[in-house]
Design a protein around this motif. Structure first.
Motif, PDB file in Angstrom:
ATOM      1  N   GLU A 160       1.170  -1.425   0.386  1.00 34.49           N
ATOM      2  CA  GLU A 160       0.138  -0.245  -0.607  1.00 34.49           C
ATOM      3  C   GLU A 160       1.000   1.519   0.129  1.00 34.49           C
ATOM      4  O   GLU A 160       1.107   1.942   1.073  1.00 34.49           O
ATOM      5  CB  GLU A 160      -1.424   0.174   1.019  1.00 34.49           C
ATOM      6  N   LYS A 161       0.770   1.592  -0.915  1.00 32.95           N
ATOM      7  CA  LYS A 161       2.540   2.828  -1.560  1.00 32.95           C
ATOM      8  C   LYS A 161       1.848   4.182  -1.007  1.00 32.95           C
ATOM      9  O   LYS A 161       1.974   4.435  -0.453  1.00 32.95           O
ATOM     10  CB  LYS A 161       2.762   2.786  -2.477  1.00 32.95           C
ATOM     11  N   HIS A 162       0.174   4.123  -0.937  1.00 33.83           N
ATOM     12  CA  HIS A 162      -0.289   5.472  -0.360  1.00 33.83           C
ATOM     13  C   HIS A 162      -0.434   5.965   0.584  1.00 33.83           C
ATOM     14  O   HIS A 162      -0.211   6.991   0.887  1.00 33.83           O
ATOM     15  CB  HIS A 162      -2.191   5.770  -1.350  1.00 33.83           C
ATOM     16  N   LYS A 163      -0.211   4.465   0.767  1.00 37.11           N
ATOM     17  CA  LYS A 163      -0.215   5.144   2.574  1.00 37.11           C
ATOM     18  C   LYS A 163       1.555   5.545   3.111  1.00 37.11           C
ATOM     19  O   LYS A 163       1.805   6.192   4.778  1.00 37.11           O
ATOM     20  CB  LYS A 163      -0.610   3.789   3.604  1.00 37.11           C
ATOM     21  N   ILE A 164       2.736   5.844   2.901  1.00 40.03           N
ATOM     22  CA  ILE A 164       4.002   5.830   2.688  1.00 40.03           C
ATOM     23  C   ILE A 164       3.768   7.548   2.821  1.00 40.03           C
ATOM     24  O   ILE A 164       2.897   8.626   1.643  1.00 40.03           O
ATOM     25  CB  ILE A 164       4.792   5.523   2.318  1.00 40.03           C
ATOM     26  N   LEU A 165       4.392   8.407   4.039  1.00 41.11           N
ATOM     27  CA  LEU A 165       4.509   9.196   3.397  1.00 41.11           C
ATOM     28  C   LEU A 165       5.195  10.010   2.718  1.00 41.11           C
ATOM     29  O   LEU A 165       6.058   9.174   2.396  1.00 41.11           O
ATOM     30  CB  LEU A 165       5.761   9.567   5.075  1.00 41.11           C
ATOM     31  N   PRO A 166       5.207  11.083   2.013  1.00 39.82           N
ATOM     32  CA  PRO A 166       5.532  11.735   1.103  1.00 39.82           C
ATOM     33  C   PRO A 166       7.585  11.849   1.218  1.00 39.82           C
ATOM     34  O   PRO A 166       7.888  11.921  -0.590  1.00 39.82           O
ATOM     35  CB  PRO A 166       4.652  12.733   0.295  1.00 39.82           C
TER      36      PRO A 166
END
Length: 611
Positions: A160-166
């Motif tokens: 789930e890449k979208h949960k990682i901080l930018p």
């Protein structure tokens, strides 16, 4: 007895070339190793079971290999590779972020980074399920991830890449893994079956590949279960039975019965399916997928989206040509709605049977809709334009030739006769059918004879009768209205008012009856009057009856222009003082004035009065 190792671990790829379905990533990593352009942080993201952790381990082993091959692969012979294969390498550290997601765990990791490797070139830190780290743990990891030592390499893996901080994403080199195609899965499973000497059908392997949905680990787990279940025999029938998948042959029989509108066969087939232990939602979902595949088969451009067993492809294409797209789309809508409402149904079997009954008679419904559309189109085409009255054209004066003078004179007489009849149509007040029709004449006074009379009488007689009938009805209504209109006077107004009060009494609306009796009536002109009330409450009760009241009054007077207004009378000061209730203190003072002993009693008993 030797310990059994599952296929997912036993046949885990050990080199980049053995990774299945991720050539775009393995090629990039090998070129980076050969050119010595390795990044200090990688992020491997993608679906589960597609090789993220496997590629991370291969990368860690390859960059520490002592005898690296020319194509960028590890040798698997040197001490570093053998220690890695045995799980004894000190240069690789794996952290499960799902269970070690606190700040303290990340601080422990960063403290280990300070120590250089004892053997080899790089220390590799693999953090699996990195999206499970807390926000504070991510922040504690930022500085180390941005500027690590030259010997440290971080590989982060997540689904789930979208949960990682930018801020983490910007510090990593991102590799997106894709799902493994069914063909690659079938080829890999066939290789394993050949190595394990398992008898397998290609149709069974294709079913496993479809069930795994692009996840190689799931496909290998399913393979192990079926092989154990069948004792080394991997057949299509056993695979369907073990995976609880309904054979597509049932779906072909169902759709044939539905197209023939054979309800008995449809219900018997579903009963047979139900006896085999398949739930209704599984049947509805499988049949919806079957209908979707039929819809895909109809167009050659999207035939590549058909993911079925090869032995059934020709049968799908042949069946799809028998079914109309309208039927398929309507069936998908019905199945989708039935699947959504399945959980809320009390009788699951009846819910599934009702859906199959709808699909059985769906062809008839589609035909009715199509026929309704054709009828509507024909009715629209059959509408004729409005027939306007013909206007006599102006004829310029000219000297006709001798041969055509008689014909022109005859036509002129016919047009004159028609003009006179049309004029009489406008001026006629009453022309009953029983009256004898007058003979038409021309402007010169001569009667018209021949075909002109027949044509004119045939075309004008019905029109004259219909127009006269309408005019007669309007005249009668106007006469009745003029004769029965009742003038507005005080006596008949009280009579109409009392009649409406009697209606309220019959309706048992006693509150309205009281307020209507208290109201006063005052005539303002011939078509309006005023209702005088004493309070807002009385006004509201009368306003609630406004619709029925005005209809009653207008019908009583036969006057549609009759109206009324409601006014509240201002309260007049009569000059007489009004009595008001005494307060508690005033009552006490009046009591002790009349009975002085009450005051003495209060003082002796030391009573306190609440006033």
């Amino acid at each position: 007895m030797d310990n059994f190792i599952v296929s997912a671990r036993k046949y885990r790829p050990q080199t980049f070339n053995t990774v299945v379905g991720q050539s775009h990533i393995t090629t990039t990593l090998k070129n980076a190793i050969k050119n010595k352009q390795l990044a200090h942080a990688f992020l491997f993201c993608g679906p589960r079971g597609v090789g993220k952790t496997t590629c991370a381990r291969i990368l860690a082993k390859t960059i520490n290999c002592e005898n690296m091959q020319a194509d960028g692969e590890a040798c698997n012979v040197c001490d570093s590779c053998t220690s890695f294969n045995d799980g004894a390498s000190l240069n690789i550290h794996e952290l499960d972020a799902a269970s070690n997601n606190s700040v303290d765990d990340i601080r422990t990791l960063t403290e280990q980074v300070r120590f250089s490797p004892q053997a080899g070139k790089y220390k590799v830190y693999i953090i699996d399920e990195v999206h499970m780290l807390s926000a504070s743990a991510f922040n504690a990891f930022l500085k180390t991830l941005e500027e690590p030592p030259p010997y440290a390499i971080f590989i982060l893996a997540t689904t789930e890449k979208h949960k990682i901080l930018p801020t983490i994403l910007s510090r990593c080199q991102i590799f997106d893994f894709k799902r493994i195609t069914p063909n690659d899965t079938v080829e890999h499973l066939q290789e394993i079956c050949d190595k394990e000497k398992i008898t397998s059908d290609k149709a069974a392997l294709q079913v496993i590949a479809q069930k795994s949905e692009g996840c190689m680990r799931d496909a290998l787990s399913i393979l192990d279960k079926i092989v154990s279940f069948t004792n080394g025999e991997l057949s299509y029938k056993n695979t369907l039975e073990h995976l609880n998948i309904l054979d597509a042959d049932y779906y072909f029989k169902l759709i044939e019965a539905m197209l023939d509108q054979d309800l008995a066969t449809t219900l018997l087939l579903y009963d047979d399916i139900n006896r085999k232990g398949f739930e209704g939602d599984l049947v509805l979902n499988g049949f919806a997928e079957f209908v979707r595949n039929l819809l895909v088969c109809r167009d050659e451009k999207i035939a590549g989206l058909l993911e079925v067993v090869d032995s059934f492809k020709d049968r799908y294409v042949a069946t799809a040509q028998k079914v109309s797209p309208a039927w398929l789309i309507s069936a998908l809508n019905i199945l989708n709605e039935a699947e959504i409402n399945y959980k809320g149904a009390r009788n699951k079997k009846l819910h599934a049977e009702l859906t199959l009954i709808k699909l059985t008679y769906l062809s008839q419904a589609v035909e009715l809709v199509n026929e309704a559309g054709v009828i509507k189109k024909k009715a629209t085409d059959a509408v004729k334009p409005v027939a306007f009255k013909n206007i006599r054209p102006a004829i310029a004066e000219q000297s006709p030739a001798a041969g055509t003078a008689a014909a022109l004179k005859k036509n002129q007489q016919a047009m004159d006769a028609k003009l006179i009849i049309e004029s009489s149509l406008v001026e006629e007040e009453e022309t009953p059918y029983s009256r004898k029709a007058a003979q038409p004449v021309t402007q010169s006074g001569k009667p018209v004879t021949g075909t002109a009379v027949a044509e004119i009488s045939a075309t004008t007689t019905p029109t004259l009768g219909a127009l006269s009938k309408i005019r007669k009805q309007i005249a009668q209504k106007q006469t009745q209205a003029n004769n029965t209109t009742l003038s507005l006077t005080g006596e008949n107004l009280k009579e109409a008012w009392s009649r409406y009060i009697d209606k309220l009494v019959e309706q048992k609306n006693h509150s309205a009856v009281t307020n209507f009796k208290l109201a006063q009536l005052r005539i303002t002109d011939n078509h309006s009057f005023e209702i005088v009330v004493e309070s807002n409450i009385q006004q509201k009760f009368i306003e609630q009856e406004r619709g029925t009241l005005i209809e009653h009054l207008q019908s009583f007077y036969n006057n549609r222009s009759l109206s009324y207004a409601i006014h509240i009378a201002e309260a007049t000061d009569s000059g007489t003082p009004q009595e008001r209730p005494l307060s508690s203190r005033e009552q006490y003072l009046k009591m002790i004035e009349q009975y002085p002993m009450v005051k003495e009693l209060k003082e002796r008993l030391k009573l306190e009065l609440d006033y």
